[in-house]
Design a protein around this motif. Structure first.
Motif, PDB file in Angstrom:
ATOM      1  N   ILE A   1       0.879  -1.167   0.000  1.00 18.83           N
ATOM      2  CA  ILE A   1       0.000   0.000   0.000  1.00 18.83           C
ATOM      3  C   ILE A   1       0.917   1.218   0.000  1.00 18.83           C
ATOM      4  CG2 ILE A   1      -0.232   0.338   2.509  1.00 18.83           C
ATOM      5  CD1 ILE A   1      -3.322   0.668   1.941  1.00 18.83           C
ATOM      6  N   TRP A   2       0.491   2.275  -0.666  1.00 19.06           N
ATOM      7  CA  TRP A   2       1.267   3.518  -0.676  1.00 19.06           C
ATOM      8  C   TRP A   2       0.771   4.390   0.463  1.00 19.06           C
ATOM      9  CZ3 TRP A   2       5.014   5.075  -4.320  1.00 19.06           C
ATOM     10  CH2 TRP A   2       5.261   4.125  -5.329  1.00 19.06           C
ATOM     11  N   ILE A   3       1.698   4.950   1.218  1.00 15.22           N
ATOM     12  CA  ILE A   3       1.345   5.904   2.263  1.00 15.22           C
ATOM     13  C   ILE A   3       1.890   7.269   1.843  1.00 15.22           C
ATOM     14  CG2 ILE A   3       3.382   5.335   3.669  1.00 15.22           C
ATOM     15  CD1 ILE A   3       1.582   5.993   6.160  1.00 15.22           C
ATOM     16  N   VAL A   4       1.043   8.266   1.979  1.00 17.55           N
ATOM     17  CA  VAL A   4       1.425   9.640   1.658  1.00 17.55           C
ATOM     18  C   VAL A   4       1.394  10.430   2.960  1.00 17.55           C
ATOM     19  CG1 VAL A   4       0.939  11.691   0.277  1.00 17.55           C
ATOM     20  CG2 VAL A   4       0.362   9.408  -0.624  1.00 17.55           C
ATOM     21  N   THR A   5       2.553  10.973   3.300  1.00 20.89           N
ATOM     22  CA  THR A   5       2.678  11.833   4.475  1.00 20.89           C
ATOM     23  C   THR A   5       3.051  13.231   3.996  1.00 20.89           C
ATOM     24  OG1 THR A   5       5.023  11.268   4.744  1.00 20.89           O
ATOM     25  CG2 THR A   5       3.430   9.896   5.935  1.00 20.89           C
ATOM     26  N   VAL A   6       2.956  14.182   4.912  1.00 21.50           N
ATOM     27  CA  VAL A   6       3.317  15.557   4.563  1.00 21.50           C
ATOM     28  C   VAL A   6       4.316  16.066   5.588  1.00 21.50           C
ATOM     29  CG1 VAL A   6       2.475  17.910   4.225  1.00 21.50           C
ATOM     30  CG2 VAL A   6       1.070  15.966   3.510  1.00 21.50           C
ATOM     31  N   GLY A   7       5.447  16.553   5.078  1.00 21.77           N
ATOM     32  CA  GLY A   7       6.491  17.078   5.949  1.00 21.77           C
ATOM     33  C   GLY A   7       6.171  18.465   6.466  1.00 21.77           C
ATOM     34  N   ARG A   8       7.006  18.937   7.361  1.00 22.97           N
ATOM     35  CA  ARG A   8       6.815  20.269   7.966  1.00 22.97           C
ATOM     36  C   ARG A   8       6.773  21.375   6.929  1.00 22.97           C
ATOM     37  NH1 ARG A   8       9.830  20.217  13.757  1.00 22.97           N
ATOM     38  NH2 ARG A   8       9.491  18.021  14.111  1.00 22.97           N
ATOM     39  N   GLY A   9       7.478  21.204   5.837  1.00 23.37           N
ATOM     40  CA  GLY A   9       7.492  22.217   4.787  1.00 23.37           C
ATOM     41  C   GLY A   9       6.299  22.120   3.845  1.00 23.37           C
ATOM     42  N   GLY A  10       5.379  21.186   4.101  1.00 27.19           N
ATOM     43  CA  GLY A  10       4.191  21.040   3.269  1.00 27.19           C
ATOM     44  C   GLY A  10       4.381  20.166   2.052  1.00 27.19           C
ATOM     45  N   HIS A  11       5.556  19.568   1.891  1.00 32.64           N
ATOM     46  CA  HIS A  11       5.843  18.719   0.734  1.00 32.64           C
ATOM     47  C   HIS A  11       5.356  17.294   0.989  1.00 32.64           C
ATOM     48  CE1 HIS A  11       7.940  17.588  -2.923  1.00 32.64           C
ATOM     49  NE2 HIS A  11       8.399  16.529  -2.272  1.00 32.64           N
ATOM     50  N   PRO A  12       4.543  16.721   0.079  1.00 35.75           N
ATOM     51  CA  PRO A  12       4.071  15.347   0.280  1.00 35.75           C
ATOM     52  C   PRO A  12       5.164  14.328  -0.037  1.00 35.75           C
ATOM     53  CG  PRO A  12       3.209  16.227  -1.769  1.00 35.75           C
ATOM     54  CD  PRO A  12       3.967  17.340  -1.109  1.00 35.75           C
ATOM     55  N   HIS A  13       5.115  13.196   0.666  1.00 39.75           N
ATOM     56  CA  HIS A  13       6.028  12.079   0.441  1.00 39.75           C
ATOM     57  C   HIS A  13       5.180  10.813   0.279  1.00 39.75           C
ATOM     58  CE1 HIS A  13       8.365  14.931   2.972  1.00 39.75           C
ATOM     59  NE2 HIS A  13       9.207  14.774   1.971  1.00 39.75           N
ATOM     60  N   ALA A  14       5.304  10.158  -0.869  1.00 42.30           N
ATOM     61  CA  ALA A  14       4.553   8.928  -1.140  1.00 42.30           C
ATOM     62  C   ALA A  14       5.530   7.773  -1.283  1.00 42.30           C
ATOM     63  CB  ALA A  14       3.732   9.079  -2.420  1.00 42.30           C
TER      64      ALA A  14
ATOM     65  N   VAL B   1      -2.750  11.368   6.869  1.00 46.87           N
ATOM     66  CA  VAL B   1      -2.109  10.595   5.811  1.00 46.87           C
ATOM     67  C   VAL B   1      -3.156  10.149   4.791  1.00 46.87           C
ATOM     68  CG1 VAL B   1      -0.264   9.741   7.330  1.00 46.87           C
ATOM     69  CG2 VAL B   1      -2.339   8.357   7.003  1.00 46.87           C
ATOM     70  N   ALA B   2      -2.658   9.731   3.653  1.00 45.52           N
ATOM     71  CA  ALA B   2      -3.494   9.081   2.640  1.00 45.52           C
ATOM     72  C   ALA B   2      -2.827   7.751   2.315  1.00 45.52           C
ATOM     73  CB  ALA B   2      -3.611   9.946   1.390  1.00 45.52           C
ATOM     74  N   LEU B   3      -3.645   6.757   2.040  1.00 44.03           N
ATOM     75  CA  LEU B   3      -3.172   5.444   1.623  1.00 44.03           C
ATOM     76  C   LEU B   3      -3.837   5.096   0.306  1.00 44.03           C
ATOM     77  CD1 LEU B   3      -3.763   3.550   5.006  1.00 44.03           C
ATOM     78  CD2 LEU B   3      -1.575   4.365   4.159  1.00 44.03           C
ATOM     79  N   HIS B   4      -3.135   4.353  -0.536  1.00 41.83           N
ATOM     80  CA  HIS B   4      -3.797   3.837  -1.731  1.00 41.83           C
ATOM     81  C   HIS B   4      -3.106   2.575  -2.213  1.00 41.83           C
ATOM     82  CE1 HIS B   4      -0.824   5.260  -4.740  1.00 41.83           C
ATOM     83  NE2 HIS B   4      -0.696   6.293  -3.949  1.00 41.83           N
ATOM     84  N   LEU B   5      -3.909   1.683  -2.774  1.00 35.65           N
ATOM     85  CA  LEU B   5      -3.399   0.462  -3.376  1.00 35.65           C
ATOM     86  C   LEU B   5      -3.056   0.735  -4.824  1.00 35.65           C
ATOM     87  CD1 LEU B   5      -6.004  -2.088  -1.952  1.00 35.65           C
ATOM     88  CD2 LEU B   5      -3.689  -1.668  -1.120  1.00 35.65           C
ATOM     89  N   ASN B   6      -2.219  -0.104  -5.409  1.00 34.50           N
ATOM     90  CA  ASN B   6      -1.958  -0.010  -6.843  1.00 34.50           C
ATOM     91  C   ASN B   6      -3.253  -0.275  -7.595  1.00 34.50           C
ATOM     92  OD1 ASN B   6       0.821   0.513  -6.608  1.00 34.50           O
ATOM     93  ND2 ASN B   6       1.256  -1.663  -6.398  1.00 34.50           N
ATOM     94  N   THR B   7      -3.434   0.374  -8.729  1.00 36.17           N
ATOM     95  CA  THR B   7      -4.618   0.137  -9.548  1.00 36.17           C
ATOM     96  C   THR B   7      -4.341  -0.985 -10.547  1.00 36.17           C
ATOM     97  OG1 THR B   7      -4.015   1.659 -11.316  1.00 36.17           O
ATOM     98  CG2 THR B   7      -5.228   2.586  -9.445  1.00 36.17           C
ATOM     99  N   ASP B   8      -5.376  -1.348 -11.294  1.00 36.26           N
ATOM    100  CA  ASP B   8      -5.158  -2.268 -12.416  1.00 36.26           C
ATOM    101  C   ASP B   8      -4.467  -1.488 -13.533  1.00 36.26           C
ATOM    102  OD1 ASP B   8      -7.158  -0.718 -13.557  1.00 36.26           O
ATOM    103  OD2 ASP B   8      -8.635  -2.318 -13.644  1.00 36.26           O
ATOM    104  N   PRO B   9      -4.032  -2.144 -14.611  1.00 37.13           N
ATOM    105  CA  PRO B   9      -3.245  -1.443 -15.648  1.00 37.13           C
ATOM    106  C   PRO B   9      -3.921  -0.227 -16.282  1.00 37.13           C
ATOM    107  CG  PRO B   9      -3.012  -3.811 -15.907  1.00 37.13           C
ATOM    108  CD  PRO B   9      -4.078  -3.587 -14.856  1.00 37.13           C
TER     109      PRO B   9
ATOM    110  N   ASP C   1      -8.300   7.908   3.364  1.00 37.33           N
ATOM    111  CA  ASP C   1      -7.771   8.990   4.182  1.00 37.33           C
ATOM    112  C   ASP C   1      -7.707   8.468   5.610  1.00 37.33           C
ATOM    113  OD1 ASP C   1      -7.795  10.772   2.033  1.00 37.33           O
ATOM    114  OD2 ASP C   1      -9.818  11.482   2.505  1.00 37.33           O
ATOM    115  N   GLY C   2      -6.729   8.926   6.373  1.00 46.05           N
ATOM    116  CA  GLY C   2      -6.636   8.436   7.742  1.00 46.05           C
ATOM    117  C   GLY C   2      -5.787   9.310   8.629  1.00 46.05           C
ATOM    118  N   THR C   3      -5.769   8.929   9.885  1.00 51.42           N
ATOM    119  CA  THR C   3      -4.962   9.574  10.896  1.00 51.42           C
ATOM    120  C   THR C   3      -3.969   8.550  11.418  1.00 51.42           C
ATOM    121  OG1 THR C   3      -6.848  10.940  11.515  1.00 51.42           O
ATOM    122  CG2 THR C   3      -5.020  10.852  13.067  1.00 51.42           C
TER     123      THR C   3
END
Length: 129
Positions: free
Chosen positions: A16-29, A60-68, A77-79
């Motif tokens: 699963i992909w997790i997307v976090t956001v750093g102190r500078g507001g930049h997302p990390h996936a 945070v946001a999470l997402h699974l890989n999609t189909d092709p 979406d989550g905490t």
């Protein structure tokens, strides 16, 4: 709550992909291994960016890989919180069952994995898309 199809994917998919956001507001996936227990997600991490991001911003946001062709989308979406008292990966039967072969595939024993990936991240979903 997740649909029946989403639950099947959450039990079957390995990443699963997790997307976090750093102190500078930049997302990390980043892709991570995870365990869905029917109520929340468990992710083990090494010390680093994910852990620092969650400590400063639990959204945070999470997402699974999609189909092709991008039709099978599962987004959450989550905490998130770092749980220093959570048992190590070697004590979570479902997680270990799911990833034992993969842990060995990266040249580690379950104990070595648990020692390196010692930050337990618990994500409580707030919305399934």
């Amino acid at each position: 709550m997740p649909s029946k199809h989403e639950v099947t994917r959450l039990r079957r998919d390995l990443v699963i992909w997790i997307v976090t956001v750093g102190r500078g507001g930049h997302p990390h996936a980043v892709p991570v291994w995870f365990w869905w227990d029917g109520e929340s997600f468990l992710i083990y991490a090494v010390p680093g960016q994910k852990v620092r991001d969650i400590q400063s911003n639990p959204n945070v946001a999470l997402h699974l890989n999609t189909d092709p062709v991008g039709d099978d989308v599962v987004r959450i979406d989550g905490t998130a919180m770092i749980d220093p008292k959570h048992p190590p990966a070697t004590k979570v039967v479902g997680y270990l069952r799911k990833y034992r072969e993969h842990i060995q595939g990266i040249g580690m024993t379950p104990q070595e994995f648990a020692e390196q990936y010692h930050h337990a991240i618990r994500v409580q979903p707030t919305r399934f898309h």
